[in-house]
Write a protein that holds these residues in place. Structure first.
Motif, PDB file in Angstrom:
ATOM      1  N   LEU A  40       9.423   4.831  -2.117  1.00 17.16           N
ATOM      2  CA  LEU A  40       9.228   3.431  -1.760  1.00 17.16           C
ATOM      3  C   LEU A  40       9.443   3.275  -0.256  1.00 17.16           C
ATOM      4  CD1 LEU A  40      10.610   0.354  -3.704  1.00 17.16           C
ATOM      5  CD2 LEU A  40      10.598   0.423  -1.228  1.00 17.16           C
ATOM      6  N   SER A  41      10.521   3.858   0.258  1.00 12.00           N
ATOM      7  CA  SER A  41      10.785   3.799   1.697  1.00 12.00           C
ATOM      8  C   SER A  41       9.673   4.485   2.483  1.00 12.00           C
ATOM      9  CB  SER A  41      12.132   4.460   2.005  1.00 12.00           C
ATOM     10  OG  SER A  41      13.180   3.829   1.298  1.00 12.00           O
ATOM     11  N   PHE A  42       9.223   5.640   1.987  1.00  7.41           N
ATOM     12  CA  PHE A  42       8.141   6.362   2.655  1.00  7.41           C
ATOM     13  C   PHE A  42       6.878   5.504   2.716  1.00  7.41           C
ATOM     14  CE2 PHE A  42       4.376   9.086   2.325  1.00  7.41           C
ATOM     15  CZ  PHE A  42       4.516   9.878   3.446  1.00  7.41           C
ATOM     16  N   HIS A  43       6.523   4.860   1.602  1.00  8.34           N
ATOM     17  CA  HIS A  43       5.300   4.067   1.568  1.00  8.34           C
ATOM     18  C   HIS A  43       5.377   2.870   2.514  1.00  8.34           C
ATOM     19  CE1 HIS A  43       3.953   6.562  -1.580  1.00  8.34           C
ATOM     20  NE2 HIS A  43       4.520   5.958  -2.595  1.00  8.34           N
ATOM     21  N   VAL A  44       6.542   2.240   2.590  1.00 11.10           N
ATOM     22  CA  VAL A  44       6.696   1.110   3.507  1.00 11.10           C
ATOM     23  C   VAL A  44       6.493   1.575   4.950  1.00 11.10           C
ATOM     24  CG1 VAL A  44       8.320  -0.582   4.454  1.00 11.10           C
ATOM     25  CG2 VAL A  44       8.161  -0.257   1.977  1.00 11.10           C
ATOM     26  N   VAL A  45       7.136   2.684   5.323  1.00 10.55           N
ATOM     27  CA  VAL A  45       7.000   3.215   6.678  1.00 10.55           C
ATOM     28  C   VAL A  45       5.561   3.647   6.941  1.00 10.55           C
ATOM     29  CG1 VAL A  45       7.704   5.122   8.193  1.00 10.55           C
ATOM     30  CG2 VAL A  45       9.423   3.867   6.870  1.00 10.55           C
ATOM     31  N   PHE A  46       4.956   4.334   5.992  1.00 10.04           N
ATOM     32  CA  PHE A  46       3.575   4.795   6.116  1.00 10.04           C
ATOM     33  C   PHE A  46       2.617   3.606   6.255  1.00 10.04           C
ATOM     34  CE2 PHE A  46      -0.571   5.992   4.604  1.00 10.04           C
ATOM     35  CZ  PHE A  46      -0.736   7.322   4.945  1.00 10.04           C
TER      36      PHE A  46
ATOM     37  N   GLY B 197      10.474   6.228  10.756  1.00  8.96           N
ATOM     38  CA  GLY B 197      10.847   4.953  10.160  1.00  8.96           C
ATOM     39  C   GLY B 197      12.235   4.568  10.631  1.00  8.96           C
ATOM     40  N   LEU B 198      12.371   3.349  11.131  1.00 11.10           N
ATOM     41  CA  LEU B 198      13.629   2.875  11.704  1.00 11.10           C
ATOM     42  C   LEU B 198      14.180   1.713  10.888  1.00 11.10           C
ATOM     43  CD1 LEU B 198      12.411   2.763  15.415  1.00 11.10           C
ATOM     44  CD2 LEU B 198      13.727   4.598  14.339  1.00 11.10           C
TER      45      LEU B 198
ATOM     46  N   GLY C 223      16.918  -1.784  10.831  1.00  7.87           N
ATOM     47  CA  GLY C 223      17.030  -2.959  11.689  1.00  7.87           C
ATOM     48  C   GLY C 223      17.837  -2.728  12.945  1.00  7.87           C
ATOM     49  N   GLN C 224      18.667  -1.693  12.971  1.00  3.51           N
ATOM     50  CA  GLN C 224      19.458  -1.361  14.156  1.00  3.51           C
ATOM     51  C   GLN C 224      18.761  -0.329  15.045  1.00  3.51           C
ATOM     52  OE1 GLN C 224      21.071  -1.579  10.917  1.00  3.51           O
ATOM     53  NE2 GLN C 224      21.246  -3.692  11.656  1.00  3.51           N
ATOM     54  N   GLY C 225      17.558   0.092  14.614  1.00  4.31           N
ATOM     55  CA  GLY C 225      16.815   1.068  15.390  1.00  4.31           C
ATOM     56  C   GLY C 225      17.184   2.507  15.089  1.00  4.31           C
ATOM     57  N   ASP C 226      17.954   2.732  14.026  1.00  2.00           N
ATOM     58  CA  ASP C 226      18.338   4.095  13.642  1.00  2.00           C
ATOM     59  C   ASP C 226      17.298   4.673  12.682  1.00  2.00           C
ATOM     60  OD1 ASP C 226      20.729   3.982  15.111  1.00  2.00           O
ATOM     61  OD2 ASP C 226      21.746   2.949  13.458  1.00  2.00           O
ATOM     62  N   PRO C 227      16.970   5.964  12.828  1.00  2.00           N
ATOM     63  CA  PRO C 227      15.938   6.568  11.970  1.00  2.00           C
ATOM     64  C   PRO C 227      16.410   6.755  10.537  1.00  2.00           C
ATOM     65  CG  PRO C 227      16.886   8.225  13.422  1.00  2.00           C
ATOM     66  CD  PRO C 227      17.458   6.909  13.855  1.00  2.00           C
TER      67      PRO C 227
ATOM     68  N   THR D 214      15.849  -3.733   6.673  1.00  2.00           N
ATOM     69  CA  THR D 214      14.535  -3.954   7.272  1.00  2.00           C
ATOM     70  C   THR D 214      14.023  -2.658   7.879  1.00  2.00           C
ATOM     71  OG1 THR D 214      15.037  -6.271   7.757  1.00  2.00           O
ATOM     72  CG2 THR D 214      13.261  -5.261   9.026  1.00  2.00           C
ATOM     73  N   LEU D 215      12.792  -2.322   7.554  1.00  2.00           N
ATOM     74  CA  LEU D 215      12.171  -1.092   8.027  1.00  2.00           C
ATOM     75  C   LEU D 215      11.012  -1.397   8.968  1.00  2.00           C
ATOM     76  CD1 LEU D 215      11.992   0.987   4.711  1.00  2.00           C
ATOM     77  CD2 LEU D 215      13.789   1.010   6.455  1.00  2.00           C
ATOM     78  N   ARG D 216      10.868  -0.571   9.983  1.00  2.00           N
ATOM     79  CA  ARG D 216       9.702  -0.622  10.862  1.00  2.00           C
ATOM     80  C   ARG D 216       9.342   0.802  11.241  1.00  2.00           C
ATOM     81  NH1 ARG D 216      10.801  -0.392  16.452  1.00  2.00           N
ATOM     82  NH2 ARG D 216      13.038  -0.363  16.991  1.00  2.00           N
ATOM     83  N   SER D 217       8.218   0.969  11.936  1.00  2.00           N
ATOM     84  CA  SER D 217       7.703   2.310  12.215  1.00  2.00           C
ATOM     85  C   SER D 217       7.236   2.433  13.650  1.00  2.00           C
ATOM     86  CB  SER D 217       6.519   2.640  11.291  1.00  2.00           C
ATOM     87  OG  SER D 217       6.849   2.440   9.942  1.00  2.00           O
ATOM     88  N   VAL D 218       7.428   3.611  14.213  1.00  2.00           N
ATOM     89  CA  VAL D 218       6.848   3.968  15.508  1.00  2.00           C
ATOM     90  C   VAL D 218       6.218   5.351  15.357  1.00  2.00           C
ATOM     91  CG1 VAL D 218       8.450   2.591  16.879  1.00  2.00           C
ATOM     92  CG2 VAL D 218       9.009   4.968  16.349  1.00  2.00           C
TER      93      VAL D 218
END
Length: 346
Positions: A66-72, A130-131, A133-137, A103-107
């Motif tokens: 689930l986490s992988f799909h959100v980041v992807f 995938g990061l 909310g604090q910017g940690d991977p 909260t997840l985001r991606s770079v």
């Protein structure tokens, strides 16, 4: 002046280019419930707070995929909106569990480019992180995608093909902080088979199958905010069929693998992967696994299994992957090389 986004084409990429992807997404208990309704997932660690707490975690984490799909999904508008095919994965590591409310985001960074000989497409290699909310991977992986050119007359970029590791070394896998399998409850987990019970070369037929439904795969793809047009718009393909998102097949195969790998509670790494053949609604997905290696981790109660997980559109194909010429059999939908964390007998 157009305000719509046509996505990146091959000639838009440069090696070293960093892309900050929209849109951050907070995952909730609702995501967990919907994931469970889409995939027959029965792994206890991702199902029960009490089971997870008995294993040293604060609560039940989100399913790793689930986490992988959100980041992807975040990366699709910038990386693969104009893709012909997603070609492969490497150097994937799950760095820590993700919990409801995060909260997840991606770079992504472009690490390689190679124009194809037809001059119409090229291969783009990216490394995505995938990061939280604090910017940690929380996870990272590489993938490579065949992308269309906007202008077939555009000059080809300098070819840069990155050297990617054939596998993630077991010593580089991250065992989640606090995870403790020393008092593992096999009855509640639903399987008696521990790390020591698996041997390299063993092939496991996961027996069960799931027939792909059109609405379910589109619902899943929307859930991850994956905007790839071929998953929704049947007019974009010559065969008039929507292409099933490859992540949907990955999650189905992982869920089916419970029958035989019920104690493989967490995914720790992705060594390699290929979506070998397209999948469409109406196909039935089966799965089998081959144990490639069994390695110790930094924890005496946690072992790592390297597993080839294969999804097939035919029943009874366990152990059958390629034809005599080395090509994938037409029935093979997915070939994924994973590291899984499994309790050890102590």
């Amino acid at each position: 002046m157009t305000k719509t986004n046509a996505g990146h084409f091959f000639e838009d990429y440069q090696v070293g280019m960093e892309i900050v992807h929209a849109t951050p997404r907070t995952v909730t208990a609702g995501d967990r419930a919907l994931y469970g309704s889409l995939y027959p997932n029965r792994f206890a660690l991702h199902s029960s707070n009490l089971f997870a707490q008995a294993c040293g975690l604060p609560e039940s984490p989100m399913d790793d995929l689930l986490s992988f799909h959100v980041v992807f999904g975040k990366t699709v508008p910038d990386i693969s909106l104009n893709a012909v095919a997603n070609l492969g994965y490497a150097e994937g590591r799950f760095l820590r569990p993700v919990y409801a409310g995060e909260t997840l985001r991606s770079v992504s960074q472009v690490i390689g480019l190679k124009e194809n000989s037809n001059g119409k497409t090229g291969i783009v290699w990216v490394r995505t992180t995938g990061l939280d909310g604090q910017g940690d991977p929380v996870l990272e992986y590489c993938r490579w995608v065949m992308v269309r050119k906007r202008d077939t007359g555009a000059a080809a970029p300098e070819t840069v093909v990155p050297e990617l590791a054939a596998k993630v070394e077991a010593r580089d896998l991250k065992v989640p902080e606090g995870l403790n399998f020393s008092n593992y409850d096999k009855d509640l987990a639903g399987s008696t088979h521990m790390w020591e019970d698996y041997a390299p070369g063993e092939v496991i037929d996961h027996v069960d199958g799931v027939t792909l439904e059109e609405a379910e795969h589109m619902m899943a793809t929307r859930l991850w905010q994956n905007t790839a047009k071929v998953h929704f718009d049947a007019t974009l393909r010559e065969d008039g069929k929507r292409l099933i998102y490859g992540g949907h097949i990955i999650s189905l195969a992982r869920a089916l693998s419970f029958n035989g790998l019920g104690n493989a509670q967490m995914i720790a790494g992705i060594n390699a992967g290929a979506h070998a053949n397209p999948a469409h609604s109406g196909m039935t997905v089966f799965a089998w696994s081959e144990i490639l290696a069994a390695e110790e981790t930094s924890r005496p109660d946690v072992g790592a299994l390297r597993v080839r997980m294969v999804a097939s559109s035919e029943r009874g194909m366990a152990g059958k992957l390629r034809d005599d010429s080395g090509r994938y059999l037409p029935s093979v939908l997915l070939d994924l090389d994973l590291w899984l964390l499994v309790p050890r007998s102590t």
